[in-house]
Scaffold this active site. Structure first.
Site, mmCIF file in Angstrom:
data_model
loop_
_atom_site.group_PDB
_atom_site.id
_atom_site.type_symbol
_atom_site.label_atom_id
_atom_site.label_comp_id
_atom_site.label_asym_id
_atom_site.label_seq_id
_atom_site.Cartn_x
_atom_site.Cartn_y
_atom_site.Cartn_z
ATOM 1 N N ASP A 109 48.525 43.076 49.886
ATOM 2 C CA ASP A 109 47.556 42.703 48.850
ATOM 3 C C ASP A 109 48.108 43.006 47.451
ATOM 4 O OD1 ASP A 109 44.504 42.150 48.463
ATOM 5 O OD2 ASP A 109 44.852 43.947 47.254
ATOM 6 N N GLU A 131 50.785 38.582 48.835
ATOM 7 C CA GLU A 131 49.699 37.985 48.067
ATOM 8 C C GLU A 131 50.064 38.111 46.593
ATOM 9 O OE1 GLU A 131 45.273 37.958 46.384
ATOM 10 O OE2 GLU A 131 46.371 39.815 46.646
HETATM 11 C C1 NOJ Z 1 42.997 40.398 46.634
HETATM 12 C C2 NOJ Z 1 41.992 40.280 47.729
HETATM 13 O O1 NOJ Z 1 42.129 39.031 48.357
HETATM 14 C C3 NOJ Z 1 40.626 40.470 47.116
HETATM 15 O O2 NOJ Z 1 39.614 40.203 48.048
HETATM 16 C C4 NOJ Z 1 40.531 41.854 46.547
HETATM 17 O O3 NOJ Z 1 39.302 41.993 45.875
HETATM 18 C C5 NOJ Z 1 41.668 42.149 45.564
HETATM 19 N N1 NOJ Z 1 42.936 41.719 46.051
HETATM 20 C C6 NOJ Z 1 41.764 43.628 45.272
HETATM 21 O O4 NOJ Z 1 42.250 44.305 46.393
#
Ligand code: NOJ
Length: 542
Positions: free
Chosen positions: A202, A244
């Site tokens: 993430d 991500e």
């Molecule tokens: C990306 C995630 O997909 C999202 O759901 C989250 O709120 C943020 N990162 C923070 O972790």
């Protein structure tokens, strides 16, 4: 299960929100045993890797993306034994499991942060990023624009400001501290030893902060991620890291490194452009973004998607495009969130079966490994009245019984209400009916996945735009190891006439959707008519 090391290049991913999927113990929350019970459903659909959204202990200020204990599973989901069993049961069905690894931040309830804020001399103080002023790193943008005014928040106990790229309840970890880096590797080791197949990492662009930069994609961040990859390659070959990084393709390219950083990266900018191309019946924006997408190292792969658990992000479009997307796809202000749109796939596509199918055929025609967001395979709706992004995280609709068969708890005990309003209510949209109907969206997805998996040229073949002047037509070829796929899609509602000569192909192509040879298109001479939103997938093997 296959031991093929590049398994992720030609896979079909499925994103599961455990809380929303299936409740095995009638407490109103989906859980790990519930997901295990539904593995046969996912096997039948044909997906072969499940991305499990955060299941760790959390005060749930960001639906689990705020972790208070990385090694513990939230009690409502079950326990570590359940998780181990999930991995075994999934593997027994040829399905891999990856989980979210939230590297960038913790919850403010995490014992590290609690220790850090309480005692300036605690070894955990330096696990986070502190400052006496809010002036530092002022070039870093705010991501959660709707709720946060600054990336700094004052902590009364610490009498300092702490740095956070997301909610104030999610303090960023300080990756300049080697102890943080080691702690994160130890956490990953714990889950990898249990047998998981990788991580969706993430928010990776934000690990390091440096004055005078926007604090994204910094070389120091890449160096840390390369350490993680070295650790994986050394100890867990065959497991993957998926980045991500909501960035432009040229910036995501850096996350693949020289095949020594991430195996996979989401392709964020292609997603809104699929929606643009569909609504405008014009492929131009898609052509443009694919031209901006550089080749990636041989062992890497893009991950593509139409929707996920967040808002449909419009960060990677121009201001003008964003306004257009909002106008077209989020006419009600309630549908908008931050720089995006909090709606599911079916409502975005007007619940039009032809359009939904075309959108997914288009996604599956492009390079990369596609991800399906739970419920989209049956065309579930959303509830824009729920807080934040919860409207796209409602219970999975299994059948027409109470709570859509998701849970046998009293309806007021459910973590969120089931969608009941037509045309997306459980009476109309549910798995049971769709399994029984050969023409359902579920059965369309099943076939889409089956064809795609059997033809690796879809995921890694070279892409060439064929010479068609009409912008309402997508005509591409995908070539890989003696196989040429020809993809012809009509984005519009008009009938289109096509006359094409595909180079270097011989013999009659196989129409992959109806499994019949097209003798009339021998040696790549194609003369055809595409009706409204029609799609054709051809395979030439000669
Ligand atoms: C990306 C995630 O997909 C999202 O759901 C989250 O709120 C943020 N990162 C923070 O972790």
């Amino acid at each position: 299960m296959t031991t093929e090391p590049l398994w992720y290049q030609n896979a079909i991913f499925y994103e599961v929100n455990v809380r929303a999927f299936y409740d095995s113990n009638a407490d109103g929350h989906g859980d790990l045993p519930g997901l295990i019970e539904k593995l046969d459903y996912l096997k039948d659909l044909g997906v072969n890797c499940i991305w499990v959204m955060p299941i760790y202990d959390s005060p749930l200020r960001d639906d689990g993306y705020d972790i208070s204990d990385f090694l513990k599973i939230q009690a409502v989901f079950g326990n570590v034994q359940d998780f181990r069993r999930l991995i075994e049961e999934a593997h027994a069905r040829g399905i891999r499991i990856i989980t979210d690894m939230i590297m960038n931040h913790t919850s403010d309830q995490h014992p590290w942060f609690q220790a850090a804020r309480s005692d300036p001399n605690s070894p955990y103080r330096d696990f986070y990023v502190w400052s006496d002023t809010r002036e530092k790193y002022s070039d870093a943008r705010i991501i959660f624009l709707d709720t946060e005014e600054s990336n700094w928040s004052w902590d009364e106990k610490a009498q300092q400001y702490y740095w956070h790229r997301f909610y104030a309840s999610q303090p960023d970890l300080n990756y300049d501290n080697p102890a943080v880096r080691q702690a994160m590797l130890d956490i990953m080791k714990f889950w990898l030893d249990m047998g998981i197949d990788g991580f969706r990492a993430d928010a990776v662009p934000y690990l390091i902060e440096r004055e005078g930069t926007n604090c994204e994609n910094l070389p120091e961040t890449h160096a840390i991620l390369k350490e993680v990859r070295t650790f994986i390659d050394k100890n867990y070959p065959g497991r993957i890291l998926l980045a991500e990084a909501n960035q432009w393709p040229k910036d995501v390219l850096e996350y693949f490194g020289n095949s020594d950083e991430f195996h996979m990266g989401f392709h964020f900018p292609v997603m809104p452009r699929i929606f643009m191309a569909l609504r405008k019946a014009d492929r131009s924006s898609l052509v443009w973004i694919l031209e901006q997408t550089p080749p990636i190292p041989k062992n890497c792969q893009w991950c593509t998607f139409l929707r996920n658990h967040d808002e449909l992000t419009l960060e990677m479009v121009t201001e003008e495009e964003r306004q257009w997307m909002w106008q077209q796809y989020a006419p009600d202000p309630r549908m908008r969130l931050n720089l995006g749109i909090r709606r599911r796939q079916a409502p975005l596509l007007e619940n039009d079966p032809a359009l939904i199918r075309l959108a997914n055929v288009l996604l599956f025609s492009l390079p990369g490994t596609p991800i399906i967001y739970y419920g989209d395979e049956i065309g579930m709706g959303d509830n824009i009245w729920l807080f934040d992004r919860n409207g796209v995280r409602t219970p999975m609709q299994w059948d027409k019984t109470a709570n859509a068969g998701f849970s046998s708890a009293a309806p007021d005990k459910l973590y969120a209400s089931v969608i009941e309003q037509d045309p997306y209510g459980l009476q109309i949209v549910n798995v049971e009916d769709q399994l029984a109907d050969p023409n359902s969206l579920f059965n369309f997805f099943k076939r889409l996945i089956e064809i795609r998996k059997a033809n690796p040229a879809f995921s890694i073949g070279n892409l060439t735009w064929l010479d068609v002047t009409d912008p309402g037509v997508v005509a591409i070829s995908r070539v890989y190891e003696g196989q040429t796929l020809v993809i012809l899609l009509n984005l519009s509602l008009d009938t289109k006439n096509l006359h094409l000569q595909i180079p270097n192909v011989y013999g009659a192509p196989l129409d992959l959707w109806n499994n019949q040879f097209r003798m009339d298109w021998n040696d790549g001479k194609i003369d055809c008519q595409l009706t409204a939103r029609q799609y054709i997938w051809l395979k030439f093997t000669g």
